[in-house]
Design a protein around this motif. Sequence first.
Motif, PDB file in Angstrom:
ATOM      1  N   ILE A   1      -6.060  18.977  20.300  1.00 18.02           N
ATOM      2  CA  ILE A   1      -4.815  19.457  19.703  1.00 18.02           C
ATOM      3  C   ILE A   1      -3.600  18.847  20.384  1.00 18.02           C
ATOM      4  O   ILE A   1      -2.620  18.470  19.721  1.00 18.02           O
ATOM      5  CB  ILE A   1      -4.777  20.994  19.740  1.00 18.02           C
ATOM      6  N   LEU A   2      -3.637  18.725  21.706  1.00 13.82           N
ATOM      7  CA  LEU A   2      -2.508  18.111  22.408  1.00 13.82           C
ATOM      8  C   LEU A   2      -2.372  16.633  22.059  1.00 13.82           C
ATOM      9  O   LEU A   2      -1.250  16.114  21.953  1.00 13.82           O
ATOM     10  CB  LEU A   2      -2.659  18.296  23.922  1.00 13.82           C
ATOM     11  N   MET A   3      -3.498  15.954  21.875  1.00 16.51           N
ATOM     12  CA  MET A   3      -3.453  14.548  21.464  1.00 16.51           C
ATOM     13  C   MET A   3      -2.857  14.425  20.060  1.00 16.51           C
ATOM     14  O   MET A   3      -2.014  13.556  19.797  1.00 16.51           O
ATOM     15  CB  MET A   3      -4.856  13.948  21.503  1.00 16.51           C
ATOM     16  N   ALA A   4      -3.278  15.301  19.153  1.00 16.14           N
ATOM     17  CA  ALA A   4      -2.725  15.282  17.802  1.00 16.14           C
ATOM     18  C   ALA A   4      -1.230  15.575  17.825  1.00 16.14           C
ATOM     19  O   ALA A   4      -0.438  14.889  17.159  1.00 16.14           O
ATOM     20  CB  ALA A   4      -3.452  16.310  16.927  1.00 16.14           C
ATOM     21  N   ASP A   5      -0.838  16.576  18.592  1.00 17.97           N
ATOM     22  CA  ASP A   5       0.576  16.955  18.667  1.00 17.97           C
ATOM     23  C   ASP A   5       1.425  15.807  19.202  1.00 17.97           C
ATOM     24  O   ASP A   5       2.517  15.533  18.690  1.00 17.97           O
ATOM     25  CB  ASP A   5       0.716  18.182  19.567  1.00 17.97           C
ATOM     26  N   ARG A   6       0.905  15.127  20.199  1.00 14.66           N
ATOM     27  CA  ARG A   6       1.640  13.986  20.767  1.00 14.66           C
ATOM     28  C   ARG A   6       1.872  12.906  19.713  1.00 14.66           C
ATOM     29  O   ARG A   6       2.965  12.349  19.594  1.00 14.66           O
ATOM     30  CB  ARG A   6       0.864  13.403  21.950  1.00 14.66           C
TER      31      ARG A   6
ATOM     32  N   VAL B   1       0.839  -1.201   0.000  1.00 12.45           N
ATOM     33  CA  VAL B   1       0.000   0.000   0.000  1.00 12.45           C
ATOM     34  C   VAL B   1       0.871   1.248   0.000  1.00 12.45           C
ATOM     35  O   VAL B   1       2.060   1.201   0.307  1.00 12.45           O
ATOM     36  CB  VAL B   1      -0.961   0.024   1.212  1.00 12.45           C
ATOM     37  N   ASP B   2       0.252   2.383  -0.352  1.00  7.90           N
ATOM     38  CA  ASP B   2       0.965   3.654  -0.346  1.00  7.90           C
ATOM     39  C   ASP B   2       0.831   4.354   0.998  1.00  7.90           C
ATOM     40  O   ASP B   2       1.773   4.952   1.492  1.00  7.90           O
ATOM     41  CB  ASP B   2       0.421   4.553  -1.459  1.00  7.90           C
ATOM     42  N   ARG B   3      -0.346   4.293   1.547  1.00  8.09           N
ATOM     43  CA  ARG B   3      -0.579   4.921   2.848  1.00  8.09           C
ATOM     44  C   ARG B   3      -1.411   3.992   3.714  1.00  8.09           C
ATOM     45  O   ARG B   3      -2.278   3.258   3.221  1.00  8.09           O
ATOM     46  CB  ARG B   3      -1.270   6.269   2.694  1.00  8.09           C
ATOM     47  N   MET B   4      -1.152   4.042   5.019  1.00 12.07           N
ATOM     48  CA  MET B   4      -1.908   3.238   5.971  1.00 12.07           C
ATOM     49  C   MET B   4      -2.393   4.156   7.089  1.00 12.07           C
ATOM     50  O   MET B   4      -1.700   5.092   7.476  1.00 12.07           O
ATOM     51  CB  MET B   4      -1.026   2.122   6.546  1.00 12.07           C
ATOM     52  N   SER B   5      -3.577   3.899   7.569  1.00 15.31           N
ATOM     53  CA  SER B   5      -4.092   4.698   8.678  1.00 15.31           C
ATOM     54  C   SER B   5      -4.759   3.798   9.707  1.00 15.31           C
ATOM     55  O   SER B   5      -5.309   2.747   9.375  1.00 15.31           O
ATOM     56  CB  SER B   5      -5.080   5.759   8.187  1.00 15.31           C
ATOM     57  N   ILE B   6      -4.660   4.218  10.955  1.00 12.98           N
ATOM     58  CA  ILE B   6      -5.269   3.492  12.068  1.00 12.98           C
ATOM     59  C   ILE B   6      -5.933   4.544  12.948  1.00 12.98           C
ATOM     60  O   ILE B   6      -5.256   5.460  13.440  1.00 12.98           O
ATOM     61  CB  ILE B   6      -4.225   2.700  12.877  1.00 12.98           C
ATOM     62  N   ASN B   7      -7.223   4.454  13.156  1.00 13.50           N
ATOM     63  CA  ASN B   7      -7.972   5.520  13.802  1.00 13.50           C
ATOM     64  C   ASN B   7      -7.901   5.473  15.325  1.00 13.50           C
ATOM     65  O   ASN B   7      -8.115   4.426  15.937  1.00 13.50           O
ATOM     66  CB  ASN B   7      -9.449   5.456  13.386  1.00 13.50           C
ATOM     67  N   LEU B   8      -7.650   6.642  15.924  1.00 10.94           N
ATOM     68  CA  LEU B   8      -7.757   6.787  17.374  1.00 10.94           C
ATOM     69  C   LEU B   8      -9.214   6.826  17.817  1.00 10.94           C
ATOM     70  O   LEU B   8      -9.514   6.623  18.984  1.00 10.94           O
ATOM     71  CB  LEU B   8      -7.063   8.084  17.825  1.00 10.94           C
ATOM     72  N   GLU B   9     -10.099   7.139  16.899  1.00 10.82           N
ATOM     73  CA  GLU B   9     -11.551   7.228  17.124  1.00 10.82           C
ATOM     74  C   GLU B   9     -11.937   8.460  17.933  1.00 10.82           C
ATOM     75  O   GLU B   9     -12.563   9.374  17.426  1.00 10.82           O
ATOM     76  CB  GLU B   9     -12.097   5.959  17.804  1.00 10.82           C
ATOM     77  N   MET B  10     -11.582   8.499  19.224  1.00 15.99           N
ATOM     78  CA  MET B  10     -11.956   9.618  20.093  1.00 15.99           C
ATOM     79  C   MET B  10     -10.698  10.295  20.621  1.00 15.99           C
ATOM     80  O   MET B  10      -9.679   9.642  20.854  1.00 15.99           O
ATOM     81  CB  MET B  10     -12.813   9.122  21.264  1.00 15.99           C
ATOM     82  N   PRO B  11     -10.744  11.614  20.862  1.00 18.11           N
ATOM     83  CA  PRO B  11      -9.547  12.334  21.305  1.00 18.11           C
ATOM     84  C   PRO B  11      -9.088  11.974  22.708  1.00 18.11           C
ATOM     85  O   PRO B  11      -7.916  12.138  23.034  1.00 18.11           O
ATOM     86  CB  PRO B  11      -9.966  13.811  21.233  1.00 18.11           C
ATOM     87  N   THR B  12      -9.996  11.531  23.560  1.00 16.67           N
ATOM     88  CA  THR B  12      -9.640  11.225  24.940  1.00 16.67           C
ATOM     89  C   THR B  12     -10.005   9.789  25.276  1.00 16.67           C
ATOM     90  O   THR B  12     -10.933   9.210  24.703  1.00 16.67           O
ATOM     91  CB  THR B  12     -10.365  12.163  25.926  1.00 16.67           C
TER      92      THR B  12
END
Length: 419
Positions: free
Chosen positions: A236-241, A160-171
């Motif tokens: 935003i802090l979760m994304a930054d981490r 594959v070219d890109r793979m993603s795995i979802n966090l689903e919820m921020p907290t």
Amino acid sequence: MSDRIREKLQILADAAKYDVSCSSSGSNRKNKDKGLGNTGSGICHSYTEDGRCVSLLKILFSNVCIYDCAYCVSRRSNDVKRAAFTVQEVVDLTMNFYRRNYIEGLFLSSGIFRSADYTMERMLQVVKKLRLEENFNGYIHLKAIPGASPEIITEAGLYVDRMSINLEMPTEAGLQKFAPEKTHAEVQKDLGIVRDRLIQFKDERKMIRSVPAFVPAGQTTQMVVGAHSESDQDIILMADRHYKEFNLKRVYYSGYIPINEQEKALPAIGSAPPLLRENRLYQSDWLMRFYGFEATELVDEKHPNLDLDVDPKLGWALRHPEQFPVDLNRADYRMILRVPGIGVRSAKKIVQARRFGKIHIDQLKRMGVAYNRAQHFIRCADTPKFIKEQLPGQIRSQILQSGQSKYVQQLSPQLGFAF
């Protein structure tokens, strides 16, 4: 196309529309051996009004799922029509749609049926058939199944070219409330597997030229926004981490779309998706990735939520009047980037142009600077020496009244921004 395949396609394409993480830039897979397709430097995109990508054949392998996530249309307790493709059906659809120039590539996700490994194995068979049997060199984005074995995830990454795995919820609190069968730790383990393999393959390629490409466009994740009571600071802090810890290419923010009427803890069916909030989060994300902002500069304990009336760059500037005005003939590139109305390209043009002379107001306008916004925060060679200083509140009111902030609200959240 048979009626049954058409029905499956309708069901599984509709179920896939809630997944927004389908950007396809960043891959350079080349056509070889007279195969079909070529990703080149990326895929052509088109977007719906709310910013979701529609350029790929975007489907679920199956909408049957063993989990009961409250915010998901495919949850096991939902009374929806179920369907599942066979491996060959997905391969045939992809090839037929590509040959007719309907699509540029494939985005494949799935509900989890039987087990994570069983589901991931079927999706792996799809991408292997496309690459090895059909000689398909077009773009493939695979949504990995959390909890699948490292061996399957690693093998899939080779095709594959890109793979993603979802966090689903921020907290974690939101996840436990609406998807108690899932954990962030499980997703982070899989993100770590892909990160480590990327590093491993990169190091091996320095010594061995024939090492195959592994997820060349990197990995991404997605968070649902607005289903729980998390603040923008939490998001935003979760994304930054995760950007820093797992070297992600993108974090996607999906405004919660009310779909499950029986779940009283979720926002009501009649409420609109928080698209403006989603847009502000994308703008903040852009500032962190391309403008040198730290997450803690955009949100903090005193300002845990983004201002919906102004973009986050302007919001930061109004909260830090001590940083302005910026002398464009002396300031460094980093500080010029922080001026509202000056984007990355304009900032580079300013630094380049001032090598040959002083920067004047008319030059800024020709460079594409949004001068009506930037004028409150800069000084040029021909800026009047005696100019009445304005308080942040006055600047904010003036910009809002002139309608200068509206152009940002109308942008697609997945396109570039010129703040």
